[in-house]
Design a protein around this motif. Structure first.
Motif, mmCIF file in Angstrom:
data_model
loop_
_atom_site.group_PDB
_atom_site.id
_atom_site.type_symbol
_atom_site.label_atom_id
_atom_site.label_comp_id
_atom_site.label_asym_id
_atom_site.label_seq_id
_atom_site.Cartn_x
_atom_site.Cartn_y
_atom_site.Cartn_z
ATOM 1 N N SER A 7 -3.906 -11.347 7.321
ATOM 2 C CA SER A 7 -2.779 -11.697 6.452
ATOM 3 C C SER A 7 -1.954 -10.951 6.311
ATOM 4 N N THR A 8 -0.771 -10.973 6.505
ATOM 5 C CA THR A 8 0.980 -10.317 6.516
ATOM 6 C C THR A 8 0.334 -8.560 6.107
ATOM 7 N N ARG A 9 0.259 -9.122 4.418
ATOM 8 C CA ARG A 9 -0.163 -7.691 3.831
ATOM 9 C C ARG A 9 -0.780 -6.572 4.753
ATOM 10 N N THR A 10 -2.324 -7.070 5.521
ATOM 11 C CA THR A 10 -2.795 -5.677 6.154
ATOM 12 C C THR A 10 -1.886 -5.275 7.167
ATOM 13 N N SER A 11 -0.754 -6.315 7.978
ATOM 14 C CA SER A 11 -0.103 -6.487 9.640
ATOM 15 C C SER A 11 0.785 -4.831 8.512
ATOM 16 N N PHE A 12 1.607 -4.939 7.658
ATOM 17 C CA PHE A 12 2.240 -4.617 6.833
ATOM 18 C C PHE A 12 2.024 -2.761 7.114
ATOM 19 N N ALA A 13 0.698 -2.568 5.939
ATOM 20 C CA ALA A 13 -0.286 -1.750 5.741
ATOM 21 C C ALA A 13 -0.345 -0.798 7.087
ATOM 22 N N GLU A 14 -0.447 -1.625 8.118
ATOM 23 C CA GLU A 14 -1.150 -1.040 9.981
ATOM 24 C C GLU A 14 0.198 -0.203 10.250
ATOM 25 N N ALA A 15 1.446 -1.096 10.059
ATOM 26 C CA ALA A 15 2.700 -0.662 10.907
ATOM 27 C C ALA A 15 3.220 0.306 9.808
ATOM 28 N N LEU A 16 3.395 0.105 8.482
ATOM 29 C CA LEU A 16 3.660 1.025 8.053
ATOM 30 C C LEU A 16 2.656 2.821 7.899
ATOM 31 N N TYR A 37 0.158 -0.638 -0.250
ATOM 32 C CA TYR A 37 0.453 0.539 1.242
ATOM 33 C C TYR A 37 -1.247 0.692 1.818
ATOM 34 N N GLY A 38 -1.789 -0.191 1.929
ATOM 35 C CA GLY A 38 -3.036 0.463 2.664
ATOM 36 C C GLY A 38 -3.344 1.911 2.949
ATOM 37 N N ASP A 39 -3.800 2.411 4.167
ATOM 38 C CA ASP A 39 -4.187 3.364 3.752
ATOM 39 C C ASP A 39 -3.207 4.776 3.990
ATOM 40 N N PHE A 40 -1.251 4.504 4.134
ATOM 41 C CA PHE A 40 -0.905 4.742 3.682
ATOM 42 C C PHE A 40 -0.499 6.195 2.610
ATOM 43 N N ILE A 41 -1.312 5.565 1.697
ATOM 44 C CA ILE A 41 -0.966 6.693 0.427
ATOM 45 C C ILE A 41 -2.171 7.396 0.609
ATOM 46 N N LYS A 42 -3.945 7.237 1.450
ATOM 47 C CA LYS A 42 -4.459 7.813 1.530
ATOM 48 C C LYS A 42 -3.877 9.224 2.927
ATOM 49 N N LYS A 43 -3.436 8.952 3.615
ATOM 50 C CA LYS A 43 -2.815 9.785 5.175
ATOM 51 C C LYS A 43 -1.225 10.454 4.361
ATOM 52 N N PHE A 44 -0.983 9.779 3.295
ATOM 53 C CA PHE A 44 0.396 10.940 3.186
ATOM 54 C C PHE A 44 0.383 10.877 1.822
ATOM 55 N N PRO A 45 -0.998 11.244 0.827
ATOM 56 C CA PRO A 45 -0.455 11.138 -0.602
ATOM 57 C C PRO A 45 1.033 11.753 -1.492
ATOM 58 N N GLU A 46 1.160 13.156 -0.992
ATOM 59 C CA GLU A 46 2.823 13.763 -1.279
ATOM 60 C C GLU A 46 3.615 12.837 -0.761
ATOM 61 N N PRO A 72 12.810 5.305 1.943
ATOM 62 C CA PRO A 72 11.834 4.979 0.637
ATOM 63 C C PRO A 72 11.182 2.937 1.617
ATOM 64 N N VAL A 73 10.182 2.812 0.720
ATOM 65 C CA VAL A 73 9.756 1.539 0.855
ATOM 66 C C VAL A 73 9.839 1.051 -0.175
ATOM 67 N N VAL A 74 9.915 0.231 -1.425
ATOM 68 C CA VAL A 74 9.136 -0.215 -2.258
ATOM 69 C C VAL A 74 8.781 -1.383 -2.134
ATOM 70 N N THR A 75 7.745 -1.808 -2.592
ATOM 71 C CA THR A 75 6.866 -3.201 -3.004
ATOM 72 C C THR A 75 6.766 -3.940 -4.436
ATOM 73 N N SER A 76 6.357 -4.523 -4.368
ATOM 74 C CA SER A 76 5.500 -5.357 -5.567
ATOM 75 C C SER A 76 5.542 -6.983 -5.264
ATOM 76 N N TYR A 77 4.840 -7.971 -5.572
ATOM 77 C CA TYR A 77 5.802 -9.051 -6.011
ATOM 78 C C TYR A 77 6.766 -9.600 -5.859
ATOM 79 N N ALA A 78 6.803 -10.088 -5.197
ATOM 80 C CA ALA A 78 8.866 -11.049 -5.074
ATOM 81 C C ALA A 78 9.409 -11.044 -6.239
#
Length: 313
Positions: A7-16, A37-46, A72-78
């Protein structure tokens, strides 16, 4: 094309996550759904923020952080990002040329059974009407991964379209050498030029195979960047191909088809142009495959439409 799916969402989160490890100024802001945001919020909660179901607030907070030197990165349903926060995107982000990355998800038909409210078929048109925002619609997960890295090398506002959680066939086997503003020739043929973006690229490659079985040979271009459009590539290809077809999972008004039509009107008025996409109507609920057939944007319908178009020339 590969047999693999992602999925494109998975690849985006991995690259982020990879980019975030190298750039401590990158922050994410969610409007309730932080899972994108995938694992970003786990790795960088602050460095991860959630404003709740408030897209206008999300974009406003992003503008403030950008003015403080963050990325900043923002995301939601388009649809929710683009329509609910249109004023904030226009005034706060574009008006100040801020380095904010706007990621609209579940575009085209990928929202499927969620129906009319969630099917993003007019989002490009809205963003194209606002000056100064780069618009990207990657063809698959591999290109999304590379495009995500590229948008953080660019200093300015970007709107990038992603699809939903569903895994999709990969067009590219390896990491793509993505460059903002550059189209890519995926197949060459002399009879017609097909220019596509996003999920429509895969369908166009399949349509090109169907056409080739009927001795119709097409050039297929992946135009992942809708703004800035690769006018040099279009100028070169239309110097020896007189028939051009644009295909998109978006309304033909205001999207890729409109961008190419504007170029042709001013620079190549003799070229015959057919726009394939959603024709001035709203989406409805259904599976993605069902909706593509309904709107005439599946590979078989694309091939038939192009064949009929060429017969009339």
């Amino acid at each position: 094309m590969s047999e693999l799916k992602k999925s494109t969402r998975t690849s985006f989160a991995e690259a982020l996550v990879e980019i975030g490890e190298k750039n401590p100024d990158i922050v994410t802001i969610a409007a309730d759904s932080a899972s994108r945001y995938g694992d970003f919020i786990k790795k960088f909660p602050e460095r991860s923020f959630n404003v709740g179901i408030a897209e206008q607030t999300m974009v406003g907070v992003a503008a403030g952080m950008a003015l403080c030197g963050k990325v900043p990165v923002v995301t939601s349903y388009a649809n929710f990002l683009v329509f609910r926060a249109a004023e904030q995107i226009r005034v706060d982000i574009a008006g100040n040329k801020l380095n904010v990355k706007l990621i609209g998800t579940d575009t085209g038909f990928s929202a499927a059974w969620l129906g009319f409210t969630h099917l993003a078929l007019e989002d490009i048109a809205v963003i194209r009407a606002i000056p100064g925002i780069v618009i990207i619609d990657p063809a698959d997960a591999a290109e999304t991964y590379s495009a995500t890295k590229a948008i953080f090398d660019y200093n300015g506002p970007v709107y990038m379209r992603l699809r939903g959680r569903k895994e999709e066939p990969l067009i590219f086997n390896e990491e793509v050498n993505f460059e903002i503003g550059k189209g890519q020739i995926l197949k060459e043929g002399k009879d017609a030029l097909i220019v596509a973006c996003g999920g429509a690229v895969y369908d166009c490659l399949k349509a090109a195979e169907i056409l080739q079985s009927k001795n119709i040979y097409t050039t297929v271009v992946n135009m992942a960047t809708i703004r800035p459009l690769d006018e040099n590539l279009l100028r070169d290809l239309t110097s020896f191909i007189d028939n051009i077809i644009t295909v998109e999972h978006h309304n033909i008004i205001g999207g890729l088809g409109s961008a190419v039509a504007e170029f042709l009107t001013e620079k190549k008025p003799g070229v015959k142009h057919l726009r394939i996409g959603v024709k001035n109507r709203f989406g409805t609920a259904g599976s993605e495959d069902m909706l593509k057939r309904e709107f005439g944007i599946d590979s078989e319908s694309i091939a038939k439409t192009i064949e009929n178009f060429l017969k009339k020339q």
